[in-house]
Design a protein around this motif. Structure first.
Motif, short mmCIF file in Angstrom:
data_model
loop_
_atom_site.label_atom_id
_atom_site.label_comp_id
_atom_site.label_asym_id
_atom_site.label_seq_id
_atom_site.Cartn_x
_atom_site.Cartn_y
_atom_site.Cartn_z
N LEU A 116 8.43 -6.99 -32.39
CA LEU A 116 9.76 -7.36 -32.84
C LEU A 116 10.75 -6.74 -31.86
O LEU A 116 10.82 -5.52 -31.73
CB LEU A 116 10.03 -6.86 -34.25
CG LEU A 116 11.49 -6.95 -34.75
CD1 LEU A 116 11.99 -8.38 -34.71
CD2 LEU A 116 11.61 -6.38 -36.16
N THR A 117 11.47 -7.59 -31.15
CA THR A 117 12.45 -7.14 -30.16
C THR A 117 13.85 -7.41 -30.69
O THR A 117 14.15 -8.52 -31.13
CB THR A 117 12.25 -7.88 -28.83
OG1 THR A 117 10.92 -7.64 -28.35
CG2 THR A 117 13.26 -7.40 -27.79
N THR A 118 14.68 -6.39 -30.65
CA THR A 118 16.06 -6.51 -31.12
C THR A 118 17.01 -6.33 -29.93
O THR A 118 16.97 -5.30 -29.26
CB THR A 118 16.38 -5.44 -32.18
OG1 THR A 118 15.43 -5.53 -33.25
CG2 THR A 118 17.78 -5.62 -32.72
N THR A 119 17.82 -7.33 -29.68
CA THR A 119 18.88 -7.21 -28.69
C THR A 119 20.22 -7.35 -29.42
O THR A 119 20.26 -7.52 -30.64
CB THR A 119 18.77 -8.28 -27.60
OG1 THR A 119 19.15 -9.56 -28.14
CG2 THR A 119 17.35 -8.37 -27.04
N SER A 123 17.01 -11.45 -32.60
CA SER A 123 15.83 -10.81 -33.17
C SER A 123 14.66 -11.70 -32.80
O SER A 123 14.64 -12.88 -33.17
CB SER A 123 15.95 -10.66 -34.68
OG SER A 123 17.04 -9.83 -35.02
N VAL A 124 13.69 -11.16 -32.06
CA VAL A 124 12.62 -11.97 -31.49
C VAL A 124 11.28 -11.47 -32.00
O VAL A 124 10.89 -10.32 -31.77
CB VAL A 124 12.64 -11.91 -29.95
CG1 VAL A 124 11.58 -12.84 -29.37
CG2 VAL A 124 14.02 -12.26 -29.41
N LEU A 346 25.16 -10.93 -22.14
CA LEU A 346 25.79 -9.93 -23.00
C LEU A 346 24.78 -8.89 -23.45
O LEU A 346 25.07 -7.68 -23.48
CB LEU A 346 26.43 -10.61 -24.22
CG LEU A 346 27.11 -9.68 -25.23
CD1 LEU A 346 28.23 -8.87 -24.58
CD2 LEU A 346 27.67 -10.50 -26.40
N ASP A 347 23.57 -9.34 -23.79
CA ASP A 347 22.51 -8.39 -24.16
C ASP A 347 22.25 -7.39 -23.04
O ASP A 347 22.11 -6.18 -23.28
CB ASP A 347 21.21 -9.15 -24.46
CG ASP A 347 21.27 -9.97 -25.74
OD1 ASP A 347 22.18 -9.73 -26.55
OD2 ASP A 347 20.40 -10.84 -25.92
N LEU A 365 20.89 1.50 -30.73
CA LEU A 365 21.85 1.48 -31.83
C LEU A 365 22.93 0.43 -31.60
O LEU A 365 23.33 -0.29 -32.53
CB LEU A 365 22.47 2.85 -32.02
CG LEU A 365 21.54 3.96 -32.52
CD1 LEU A 365 22.19 5.32 -32.37
CD2 LEU A 365 21.14 3.71 -33.98
N CYS A 366 23.40 0.32 -30.37
CA CYS A 366 24.40 -0.70 -30.06
C CYS A 366 23.85 -2.10 -30.27
O CYS A 366 24.53 -2.99 -30.79
CB CYS A 366 24.90 -0.53 -28.63
SG CYS A 366 25.94 0.93 -28.36
N ALA A 367 22.59 -2.30 -29.86
CA ALA A 367 21.96 -3.61 -30.05
C ALA A 367 21.88 -3.97 -31.53
O ALA A 367 22.08 -5.12 -31.92
CB ALA A 367 20.57 -3.62 -29.42
N LEU A 368 21.60 -2.99 -32.36
CA LEU A 368 21.49 -3.22 -33.79
C LEU A 368 22.85 -3.48 -34.44
O LEU A 368 22.94 -4.18 -35.45
CB LEU A 368 20.83 -2.01 -34.45
CG LEU A 368 20.51 -2.08 -35.94
CD1 LEU A 368 19.57 -3.25 -36.25
CD2 LEU A 368 19.90 -0.76 -36.42
#
Length: 708
Positions: A116-119, A123-124, A346-347, A365-368
């Protein structure tokens, strides 16, 4: 996808075990199918407390309250089920990868979730089964500087399938959503429709839409809108079929027949829980080899009107660009390729700049936080001019609360100062022309979103020093990021009301009386050192407003008062020990996080002595708990937004790194699976109240906003 810091195997294993307990979740359209979970999912760069799926507006806010999507229903931010099902048929064998459906009583095999990748915008999920790899991406675009695209209340869902073992595989994908997306009360009747929509560039899409019957406009039930239309669309491609009907009919048909009937259930309107109508798409992708095959969908919630302001309904801003939601949806689907490119940029910007400002955990944290912060806002049109309104999600439901916009401000100051100006515009308009009767700034524009009914009777949650200072500080933050001409125009237009609030602070900021403030859950407080600091820095901000407006005399005056007050403040706030500042002037032996020091750094005011900052930084480390530093001496809880404000203010001291690491550990490990909370216990790793999905997590961007 973008690299980051992978979650530890230990944390991943613990999370998988916790998630396994939810695989029998019941409710909504489910009978509670339990899918087996894989061993450990790799989380890159963080394991979200709740995974953002479609998070685009106050009413398009879908989350996964787990880390493993098979066996768990998505929910609204409140926890109410908004069922979404995903099934892959690989060489005739069905595998569940999303949701918890009951299909003829059978328990479906689950695809192994590898990562699970979070940018910042995505959410991938990466799944694997039977020699096939499936990548499911939930993309909720954030579009700084582009009002047209930012106004679109839609979110993408893409599924990319390829062979992972070199062999060709027959692959079919099934997706559906339930009527629960339309209303919080499952006894509510809904009606629906299916239509073909012409797309951009000659393409087309199939849209399935549904709305509450007998709509009550501009109202909520369980924080969900009681009016509006859910729009669920798929880009047309070979092998696509669709159907609207009962879950017990549609899902088995897809698995048995390998296609859907292209039919619309005629028994409508009917209650959401009456034979649970679902809105389904089926993609027969044929023989899949190494080259990926893609299915493209979108989901959204459109409303007309969007909100009301002092009794006047206001349309959504997207209506200024498209005549209908159908045309908007067609544009949105046609825009996917360029949207993917823009949001990926942007990511990367968030990841790269945040890593430089605070390290890999800070970047996580910023990505979340980005989608959550923007997702509480929406763009509307007032007399042809754009406004941005904000819902105080979960804590109060107010419209454009000033003391909620204030902690969120860093993300807008960093990403798009123009958007901050649009958020300030209705707050200023109401005080200038809307009938607000008091000399200090209002708390909000209305008690209950989406109705900005105002408080012309003066009856509201007054926070006199708090809100007046907040408005001055946010205005100065916007002016800092604006062009010289835009800054001058804004400062000049609103100078009268800003000066009125500044003069209130001249009389009241140095030693605030017994007042409420933004941390209202701690109660009223007199002689607050932190509140006084905010008011004093706001006078410094007013000097910048005066400079932008070309008023040299006021610039000198307000800066002089701020310098005089800060000297007195240091003496009044200093504890007698003397190694830290007090919570309140009259409370020796106490302390609190002086997060209001952050605007001193953001605006370059240079008012707080470096010796005071160093003293506070050292003291805070002596008060550290496993998951952070408490907000003040009275409780073990803290607020993540204020921790990051403090980390930004004290960025040259070791405590800054500790605050980042501890907030990351809380978000990465908390067992409470709700959208990122800002109010949590620094000892037990759990939320302290009902705060969740709030826009104040935009405060996490504080370090980015002051990065050198």
């Amino acid at each position: 996808m973008l690299p980051g810091v992978a979650g530890s195997a230990q944390a991943a294993s613990a999370d998988a075990a916790a998630a396994a307990g939810s695989t029998g979740a019941k409710g909504g359209t489910s009978g509670g199918a339990a899918a087996p979970h894989p061993a450990a999912t790799v989380f890159d760069p963080i394991r979200p407390p709740s995974v953002p799926l479609a998070v685009r507006s106050p009413y398009l806010s879908a989350w996964l309250p787990s880390s493993n999507s098979a066996g768990t229903w998505p929910t609204f931010w409140t926890g109410r089920i908004m069922a979404m099902t995903g099934i892959a048929q690989i060489d005739g064998v069905p595998f569940l990868f999303l949701g918890s459906p009951n299909i003829d009583g059978q328990v479906l095999r689950g695809m192994a979730q590898r990562s699970l990748t979070t940018t910042a915008t995505r959410s991938v999920f990466l799944f694997e089964a039977a020699g096939v790899e499936l990548t499911v991406t939930f993309l909720s675009p954030v579009e700084p500087g582009d009002l047209r695209r930012q106004s679109v209340p839609l979110s993408y869902l893409t599924a990319d399938v390829r062979s992972a073992d070199g062999a060709a595989h027959d692959v079919k994908l099934y997706f559906d959503i339930s009527g629960e997306w339309a209303h919080a009360d499952s006894g509510t009747s809904i009606g629906w429709a299916a239509e073909q929509v012409s797309g951009a560039g000659g393409g087309s899409l199939t849209s399935l839409s549904f709305s509450p019957d007998g709509t009550k406009t501009l109202a909520e039930n369980g924080d969900m809108a009681t009016w509006g239309t859910v729009v669920w669309s798929a880009t047309n491609r070979s092998g696509l079929t669709w159907q609207i009907g009962a879950d017990t009919a549609v899902r088995p048909a897809a698995l048995t027949d390998g296609k859907l009937a292209g039919s619309v259930d005629s028994r409508q309107p009917r209650a959401i829980n009456d034979a649970w109508p679902v809105f389904a798409f089926h993609f027969d992708l044929g023989r899949v080899r190494a080259s990926a095959q893609q299915a493209v969908l979108s989901v959204g919630h459109v409303r007309e009107p969007a909100v009301s302001y002092l009794g006047t309904p206001l349309p959504p801003l997207w209506k200024s660009y498209w005549a209908s939601w159908q045309k908007m949806a067609a544009f949105f689907h046609g825009d996917l390729t360029t949207a993917a490119t823009r949001t990926a940029a942007l990511d990367r910007k968030v990841r790269t700049e945040a890593t430089a400002a605070g390290g890999a955990k800070y970047a996580a944290l910023c990505a979340l936080a980005l989608r959550q912060a923007y997702g509480a806002t929406e763009l509307v049109s007032r007399d042809g001019a754009p406004w941005a309104l904000l819902k105080e999600i979960s804590s109060d439901g107010n419209v454009s609360s000033i003391d909620v916009t204030y902690p969120a401000m860093p993300v807008f100051a960093w990403a798009d100062p123009g958007y901050l100006a649009l958020l300030l515009a209705p707050m200023l308009e109401y005080a200038e022309h809307g009938g607000w009767p008091k000399e200090f700034a209002e708390h909000d524009l209305g008690s209950s979103y989406p109705n900005a009914a105002g408080h012309n009777d003066g009856n509201e949650e007054d926070m006199p020093v708090e809100e007046s200072a907040n408005m001055l500080l946010m205005t100065a933050a916007y002016l800092k990021g604006a062009s010289a001409s835009d800054a001058k125009a804004f400062a000049t237009t609103h100078y009268t009301i800003l000066k009125q609030w500044a003069d209130y602070l001249v009389a009241n900021a140095l030693d605030p009386g017994f007042q409420n403030q933004t941390d209202d859950f701690t109660g009223f407080i007199g002689h607050s050192a932190n509140l006084a600091l905010k008011g004093i820095l706001a006078l410094g901000a007013m000097s910048q407003v005066a400079a932008a407006a070309g008023n040299a005399a006021d610039r000198t005056r307000y800066l002089g008062v701020a310098k005089d007050y800060i000297g007195q403040w240091v003496g009044k706030a200093q504890d007698t020990t003397p190694d830290h500042l007090k919570l309140a002037y009259d409370q020796p032996g106490t302390w609190s996080l002086k997060y209001n020091g952050y605007p001193d750094t953001l605006l370059g005011l240079g008012l707080v002595p470096a010796s005071v900052a160093a003293e506070e930084a050292a003291w805070y480390l002596t008060q550290a708990n496993p998951y952070g530093i408490p907000l003040d001496v009275r409780h073990a809880y803290t607020k993540g937004d204020w921790e990051m404000w403090t980390a930004a203010w004290l960025r040259d001291h070791p405590v800054s790194g500790y605050l980042i690491d501890s907030l990351y550990e809380f978000a990465h490990t908390t067992p409470t699976r709700v959208p990122f909370t800002d109010w949590y216990d620094t000892v037990n790793d759990k939320p302290s109240g009902g705060f969740q999905a709030r826009p104040v997590v935009g405060g996490i961007f504080a370090l980015l906003s002051v990065a050198r």
